[in-house]
Design a protein around this motif. Structure first.
Motif, PDB file in Angstrom:
ATOM      1  N   ASP A 260     -23.283 -13.062 -84.024  1.00 58.64           N
ATOM      2  CA  ASP A 260     -21.969 -13.611 -83.714  1.00 58.64           C
ATOM      3  C   ASP A 260     -20.880 -12.681 -84.254  1.00 58.64           C
ATOM      4  OD1 ASP A 260     -21.789 -14.091 -86.462  1.00 58.64           O
ATOM      5  OD2 ASP A 260     -22.292 -16.203 -86.265  1.00 58.64           O
ATOM      6  N   GLU A 261     -19.653 -13.032 -83.978  1.00 56.82           N
ATOM      7  CA  GLU A 261     -18.525 -12.163 -84.324  1.00 56.82           C
ATOM      8  C   GLU A 261     -18.432 -11.902 -85.824  1.00 56.82           C
ATOM      9  OE1 GLU A 261     -13.655 -12.277 -84.206  1.00 56.82           O
ATOM     10  OE2 GLU A 261     -14.779 -13.368 -82.683  1.00 56.82           O
ATOM     11  N   ALA A 262     -18.591 -12.938 -86.633  1.00 56.31           N
ATOM     12  CA  ALA A 262     -18.471 -12.761 -88.087  1.00 56.31           C
ATOM     13  C   ALA A 262     -19.517 -11.781 -88.603  1.00 56.31           C
ATOM     14  CB  ALA A 262     -18.607 -14.116 -88.781  1.00 56.31           C
ATOM     15  N   ASP A 263     -20.727 -11.887 -88.094  1.00 56.46           N
ATOM     16  CA  ASP A 263     -21.800 -10.981 -88.498  1.00 56.46           C
ATOM     17  C   ASP A 263     -21.481  -9.545 -88.102  1.00 56.46           C
ATOM     18  OD1 ASP A 263     -24.408 -10.179 -89.415  1.00 56.46           O
ATOM     19  OD2 ASP A 263     -25.100 -10.222 -87.346  1.00 56.46           O
ATOM     20  N   PHE A 264     -20.985  -9.367 -86.880  1.00 54.19           N
ATOM     21  CA  PHE A 264     -20.674  -8.024 -86.407  1.00 54.19           C
ATOM     22  C   PHE A 264     -19.496  -7.418 -87.163  1.00 54.19           C
ATOM     23  CE2 PHE A 264     -22.526  -9.077 -81.961  1.00 54.19           C
ATOM     24  CZ  PHE A 264     -23.788  -8.818 -82.446  1.00 54.19           C
TER      25      PHE A 264
ATOM     26  N   ALA B 102     -11.286 -12.116 -83.006  1.00 55.06           N
ATOM     27  CA  ALA B 102     -10.140 -12.235 -83.901  1.00 55.06           C
ATOM     28  C   ALA B 102      -9.679 -10.833 -84.288  1.00 55.06           C
ATOM     29  CB  ALA B 102     -10.527 -13.031 -85.145  1.00 55.06           C
ATOM     30  N   VAL B 103      -8.377 -10.659 -84.424  1.00 56.21           N
ATOM     31  CA  VAL B 103      -7.811  -9.334 -84.679  1.00 56.21           C
ATOM     32  C   VAL B 103      -7.548  -9.153 -86.171  1.00 56.21           C
ATOM     33  CG1 VAL B 103      -5.870  -7.790 -84.203  1.00 56.21           C
ATOM     34  CG2 VAL B 103      -6.799  -9.225 -82.375  1.00 56.21           C
ATOM     35  N   TYR B 104      -8.120  -8.088 -86.738  1.00 60.35           N
ATOM     36  CA  TYR B 104      -7.913  -7.724 -88.128  1.00 60.35           C
ATOM     37  C   TYR B 104      -7.421  -6.285 -88.198  1.00 60.35           C
ATOM     38  CZ  TYR B 104     -10.723 -11.884 -89.084  1.00 60.35           C
ATOM     39  OH  TYR B 104     -11.197 -13.168 -89.125  1.00 60.35           O
TER      40      TYR B 104
ATOM     41  N   SER C 176     -14.021 -20.251 -86.048  1.00 55.38           N
ATOM     42  CA  SER C 176     -12.982 -19.308 -85.664  1.00 55.38           C
ATOM     43  C   SER C 176     -11.682 -20.043 -85.357  1.00 55.38           C
ATOM     44  CB  SER C 176     -13.412 -18.499 -84.442  1.00 55.38           C
ATOM     45  OG  SER C 176     -13.376 -19.302 -83.274  1.00 55.38           O
ATOM     46  N   ALA C 177     -10.599 -19.265 -85.330  1.00 52.50           N
ATOM     47  CA  ALA C 177      -9.286 -19.830 -85.016  1.00 52.50           C
ATOM     48  C   ALA C 177      -9.171 -20.193 -83.545  1.00 52.50           C
ATOM     49  CB  ALA C 177      -8.198 -18.826 -85.386  1.00 52.50           C
ATOM     50  N   GLN C 178     -10.109 -19.728 -82.720  1.00 50.25           N
ATOM     51  CA  GLN C 178     -10.056 -20.025 -81.296  1.00 50.25           C
ATOM     52  C   GLN C 178     -10.122 -21.517 -81.021  1.00 50.25           C
ATOM     53  OE1 GLN C 178     -13.348 -17.613 -80.047  1.00 50.25           O
ATOM     54  NE2 GLN C 178     -12.016 -16.091 -79.095  1.00 50.25           N
ATOM     55  N   GLN C 179     -10.861 -22.242 -81.853  1.00 46.39           N
ATOM     56  CA  GLN C 179     -11.010 -23.678 -81.624  1.00 46.39           C
ATOM     57  C   GLN C 179      -9.643 -24.359 -81.634  1.00 46.39           C
ATOM     58  OE1 GLN C 179     -13.647 -25.664 -84.337  1.00 46.39           O
ATOM     59  NE2 GLN C 179     -13.459 -27.625 -83.327  1.00 46.39           N
ATOM     60  N   THR C 180      -8.810 -24.012 -82.616  1.00 44.77           N
ATOM     61  CA  THR C 180      -7.479 -24.607 -82.689  1.00 44.77           C
ATOM     62  C   THR C 180      -6.578 -24.075 -81.588  1.00 44.77           C
ATOM     63  OG1 THR C 180      -7.692 -24.842 -85.084  1.00 44.77           O
ATOM     64  CG2 THR C 180      -5.477 -24.932 -84.173  1.00 44.77           C
TER      65      THR C 180
ATOM     66  N   ALA D  48     -24.762 -30.708 -81.445  1.00 41.97           N
ATOM     67  CA  ALA D  48     -25.562 -29.534 -81.801  1.00 41.97           C
ATOM     68  C   ALA D  48     -24.696 -28.288 -81.653  1.00 41.97           C
ATOM     69  CB  ALA D  48     -26.804 -29.409 -80.915  1.00 41.97           C
ATOM     70  N   THR D  49     -25.124 -27.202 -82.302  1.00 37.32           N
ATOM     71  CA  THR D  49     -24.481 -25.900 -82.140  1.00 37.32           C
ATOM     72  C   THR D  49     -25.557 -24.860 -81.875  1.00 37.32           C
ATOM     73  OG1 THR D  49     -24.556 -25.359 -84.513  1.00 37.32           O
ATOM     74  CG2 THR D  49     -22.613 -26.550 -83.712  1.00 37.32           C
ATOM     75  N   TYR D  50     -25.137 -23.698 -81.379  1.00 37.89           N
ATOM     76  CA  TYR D  50     -26.117 -22.661 -81.045  1.00 37.89           C
ATOM     77  C   TYR D  50     -25.536 -21.279 -81.294  1.00 37.89           C
ATOM     78  CZ  TYR D  50     -23.522 -21.871 -76.667  1.00 37.89           C
ATOM     79  OH  TYR D  50     -22.551 -21.578 -75.741  1.00 37.89           O
ATOM     80  N   SER D  51     -26.436 -20.301 -81.476  1.00 35.99           N
ATOM     81  CA  SER D  51     -26.046 -18.896 -81.576  1.00 35.99           C
ATOM     82  C   SER D  51     -26.325 -18.168 -80.264  1.00 35.99           C
ATOM     83  CB  SER D  51     -26.792 -18.202 -82.722  1.00 35.99           C
ATOM     84  OG  SER D  51     -26.400 -18.729 -83.967  1.00 35.99           O
ATOM     85  N   LEU D  52     -27.468 -18.445 -79.661  1.00 32.33           N
ATOM     86  CA  LEU D  52     -27.841 -17.832 -78.387  1.00 32.33           C
ATOM     87  C   LEU D  52     -27.879 -18.907 -77.309  1.00 32.33           C
ATOM     88  CD1 LEU D  52     -30.721 -15.450 -79.553  1.00 32.33           C
ATOM     89  CD2 LEU D  52     -28.342 -14.836 -79.039  1.00 32.33           C
TER      90      LEU D  52
END
Length: 207
Positions: free
Chosen positions: A50-54, A72-74, A123-127, A141-145
């Motif tokens: 996922d994004e945080a891992d990358f 997200a932009v850093y 992520s901030a995308q949810q808001t 439930a949630t998923y990665s793939l």
């Protein structure tokens, strides 16, 4: 790192890419093939996550680049827009109540059990996308793939929030995708660490 350049035309080594689940990998793979035809000693390592891992792997130099949807932009990273996009919607059983509609809305999401990407919850995308309504979602439930979530959808456990072209590429019988209205579009970006000194192999791929 196992990289060397013995002469101008001999480039060898690894290119390490973190890749989101996307049908754009078909075109990206074609580019990899072209690079390997020119430089047969270049090897690609592709990572899922996922994004945080990358973002962490980029920061620590464990990846040359990451291919992500609407990251997200850093300030420590460089973002290059890629010419691919997809649309979000809900994947569901073909006989589910919302399947009778051509499109679904954010209001519909408040009325059904949801299966969401792990990344979305952190992520901030949810808001940004859902505003205050996201607090009222019934997340089962949630998923990665995405592939793993298809089995839950087939059992009627919930509606999967996902990308349409990607979901339809799995062609699972008994499941149907409905896009959002108004459309919720995702754009693909190539993310690299700012001021990163790339290997000759990575530079060959980026060119």
């Amino acid at each position: 790192e196992e990289v060397f350049q013995s002469q101008d035309t001999h480039i060898a080594g690894e290119v390490r890419l973190g890749c989101a689940e996307t049908l754009a990998m078909e075109e990206i793979s074609r580019i990899m093939g072209v690079v390997q035809q020119t430089y047969p000693d270049i090897r690609f390592r592709i990572f899922s996550g996922d994004e945080a891992d990358f973002q962490q792997k980029l920061f620590h130099g464990e990846l040359d680049a990451a291919i992500l949807f609407d990251p997200a932009v850093y300030p420590q990273y460089v973002y290059r827009a890629l010419p691919w996009q997809d649309v979000f919607g809900l994947l569901m059983q073909a006989d589910a109540p919302l399947a009778a509609k051509d499109c679904v809305t954010m209001k519909d999401m408040l009325q059904v059990p949801l299966i969401l990407p792990n990344q979305l919850l952190s992520s901030a995308q949810q808001t940004t996308w859902f505003g205050q309504h996201s607090d009222d979602f019934h997340v089962v439930a949630t998923y990665s793939l995405l592939y793993n979530s298809l089995f839950l959808a087939e059992q009627g456990a919930g509606y999967v929030f996902c990308l349409g072209r990607l979901a339809e590429s799995f062609a699972r019988p008994g499941l149907i995708f409905r896009p959002f209205q108004p459309p919720l579009t995702a754009h693909l970006s190539l993310v690299t660490k700012k001021y990163q000194a790339f290997s000759p192999a990575a530079n060959a791929f980026f060119k």
